[in-house]
Write a protein that holds these residues in place. Sequence first.
Motif, mmCIF file in Angstrom:
data_model
loop_
_atom_site.group_PDB
_atom_site.id
_atom_site.type_symbol
_atom_site.label_atom_id
_atom_site.label_comp_id
_atom_site.label_asym_id
_atom_site.label_seq_id
_atom_site.Cartn_x
_atom_site.Cartn_y
_atom_site.Cartn_z
ATOM 1 N N TYR A 240 13.892 2.598 -5.846
ATOM 2 C CA TYR A 240 14.507 1.561 -6.687
ATOM 3 C C TYR A 240 13.737 1.385 -7.999
ATOM 4 O O TYR A 240 14.285 0.878 -8.961
ATOM 5 N N ARG A 241 12.448 1.784 -8.035
ATOM 6 C CA ARG A 241 11.698 1.811 -9.303
ATOM 7 C C ARG A 241 11.885 3.226 -9.871
ATOM 8 O O ARG A 241 10.948 3.994 -9.977
ATOM 9 N N ALA B 121 17.303 1.138 -2.368
ATOM 10 C CA ALA B 121 16.474 -0.069 -2.369
ATOM 11 C C ALA B 121 15.702 -0.222 -1.064
ATOM 12 O O ALA B 121 14.858 -1.111 -0.950
ATOM 13 N N ASP C 217 2.943 2.853 -2.766
ATOM 14 C CA ASP C 217 1.902 2.723 -1.732
ATOM 15 C C ASP C 217 2.420 1.918 -0.538
ATOM 16 O O ASP C 217 2.059 2.195 0.614
ATOM 17 N N GLY C 218 3.299 0.939 -0.813
ATOM 18 C CA GLY C 218 3.861 0.153 0.288
ATOM 19 C C GLY C 218 4.688 1.024 1.227
ATOM 20 O O GLY C 218 4.710 0.811 2.442
ATOM 21 N N ASN D 201 0.257 1.857 -7.077
ATOM 22 C CA ASN D 201 -0.057 0.798 -8.043
ATOM 23 C C ASN D 201 -0.781 -0.378 -7.371
ATOM 24 O O ASN D 201 -0.912 -1.449 -7.959
ATOM 25 N N TYR E 187 -0.017 -2.475 -5.210
ATOM 26 C CA TYR E 187 0.729 -3.667 -4.781
ATOM 27 C C TYR E 187 2.050 -3.302 -4.113
ATOM 28 O O TYR E 187 2.744 -2.371 -4.547
HETATM 29 C C1 TPP Z 1 12.567 -1.346 4.436
HETATM 30 C C2 TPP Z 1 12.282 -2.414 3.420
HETATM 31 N N1 TPP Z 1 11.345 -3.350 3.686
HETATM 32 C C3 TPP Z 1 11.054 -4.299 2.762
HETATM 33 C C4 TPP Z 1 11.738 -4.335 1.563
HETATM 34 C C5 TPP Z 1 11.380 -5.390 0.526
HETATM 35 N N2 TPP Z 1 10.602 -4.734 -0.543
HETATM 36 C C6 TPP Z 1 11.194 -4.355 -1.697
HETATM 37 S S1 TPP Z 1 10.115 -3.618 -2.738
HETATM 38 C C7 TPP Z 1 8.828 -3.806 -1.662
HETATM 39 C C8 TPP Z 1 7.455 -3.351 -2.030
HETATM 40 C C9 TPP Z 1 7.259 -1.880 -1.948
HETATM 41 O O1 TPP Z 1 6.036 -1.543 -2.534
HETATM 42 P P1 TPP Z 1 5.676 -0.084 -2.957
HETATM 43 O O2 TPP Z 1 6.221 0.881 -1.964
HETATM 44 O O3 TPP Z 1 4.220 -0.036 -3.204
HETATM 45 O O4 TPP Z 1 6.504 0.161 -4.298
HETATM 46 P P2 TPP Z 1 6.351 -0.516 -5.740
HETATM 47 O O5 TPP Z 1 7.364 -1.641 -5.786
HETATM 48 O O6 TPP Z 1 4.953 -0.985 -5.898
HETATM 49 O O7 TPP Z 1 6.726 0.548 -6.705
HETATM 50 C C10 TPP Z 1 9.257 -4.452 -0.503
HETATM 51 C C11 TPP Z 1 8.386 -4.789 0.626
HETATM 52 C C12 TPP Z 1 12.723 -3.346 1.331
HETATM 53 N N3 TPP Z 1 13.409 -3.297 0.179
HETATM 54 N N4 TPP Z 1 12.958 -2.389 2.257
#
Ligand code: TPP
Length: 313
Positions: A62-63, A111, A142-143, A171, A173
Amino acid sequence: MTTDIRQVYRRLYLIRRVEETIVDIYPTDKVKSPVHLSLGQEAVAAGVCSALRPEDVVFGSYRGHASYLAKGGNLNAMMAELFGKATGCTKGRGGSMHLADARAGVMPTSAIVGSTIANAAGYAFGLRRLGTDAVVVSFFGDGATEEGVFSEALNFAALKRLPVLFVCENNSYAIHTHVSRRQSAQRLVERVRTYGIAASRVADADVLRIATEAQECVQALREGRGPRFLECATYRLREHVGPGEDWDLGYRSRDEALPWIQSDQVTRLGEMLEPRERAALEAAVEGEITAAVAFAEESPFPAASDLQNDVFA
Ligand SMILES: Cc1ncc(C[n+]2csc(CCOP(=O)(O)OP(=O)(O)O)c2C)c(N)n1
Ligand SMILES: [Mg+2]
């Protein structure tokens, strides 16, 4: 393969200026979707995509503006998509989080955090069966490395020796939560190696080093030597979602951003170019962006009668 600095700078500058343009337009409400900006993170997509050929494929998140643009996704169709117009790359139905341009090798984004990592491994499996030497790049945050699908996709890719380069845009976060509050040991590259995947890390966002690392990885993929993993440390300068800054939210400080701003790769590479060449390149990109905004503005919204079309079920 030597890195073409001019071409890398063109990608960096394009991503930076497209997103700054989105920031400027956003208050007018012409952009009809949420936006997750990559301002500050441009070096990852720009560096990695400099190692790719047109027939290679990228899966982003999504980014996803940066990977879309760095791989050569159509700018008019992206801008129209953000404006919700019928000429958008997904006919105005997807918005910023669901960009795609199959002709440019940009696969649809999602997303759902981590979901496209599995899509990328699956696509690489398909390429392997076709016997081409095209490769797949999977970009994620990283998430996403905390999701189960990350483990499943890496295991499968390693087992089948798939031509996929996994790129973690670290990043630090996930939304507002720092990695130190999410992981007891921050040893991502070590963790990945236990799957039998060669992994490396670029800690300073040096776009030319990212490009060189990516070239080595892609070469290995084309030779059928199995998947690769590249972790790139980077920094998001805007809020998690939306066009604004968020230093006042209390989860991070502007001081933390300073080293990243000082080593900004758009500035650095721009200064490496001959001034006249730089000016011409920037003018060309500005012209493309102006044209894309005009195209988006002039395009029609989808017709109401179109609502039921392209619906799966
Ligand atoms: C499976 C799932 N869990 C939680 C979310 C809510 N959510 C949207 S963005 C995000 C953070 C993800 O962080 P990262 O992967 O580090 O990507 P960044 O936004 O830092 O580029 C979360 C938890 C989601 N969209 N999908
Ligand atoms: Mg992150």
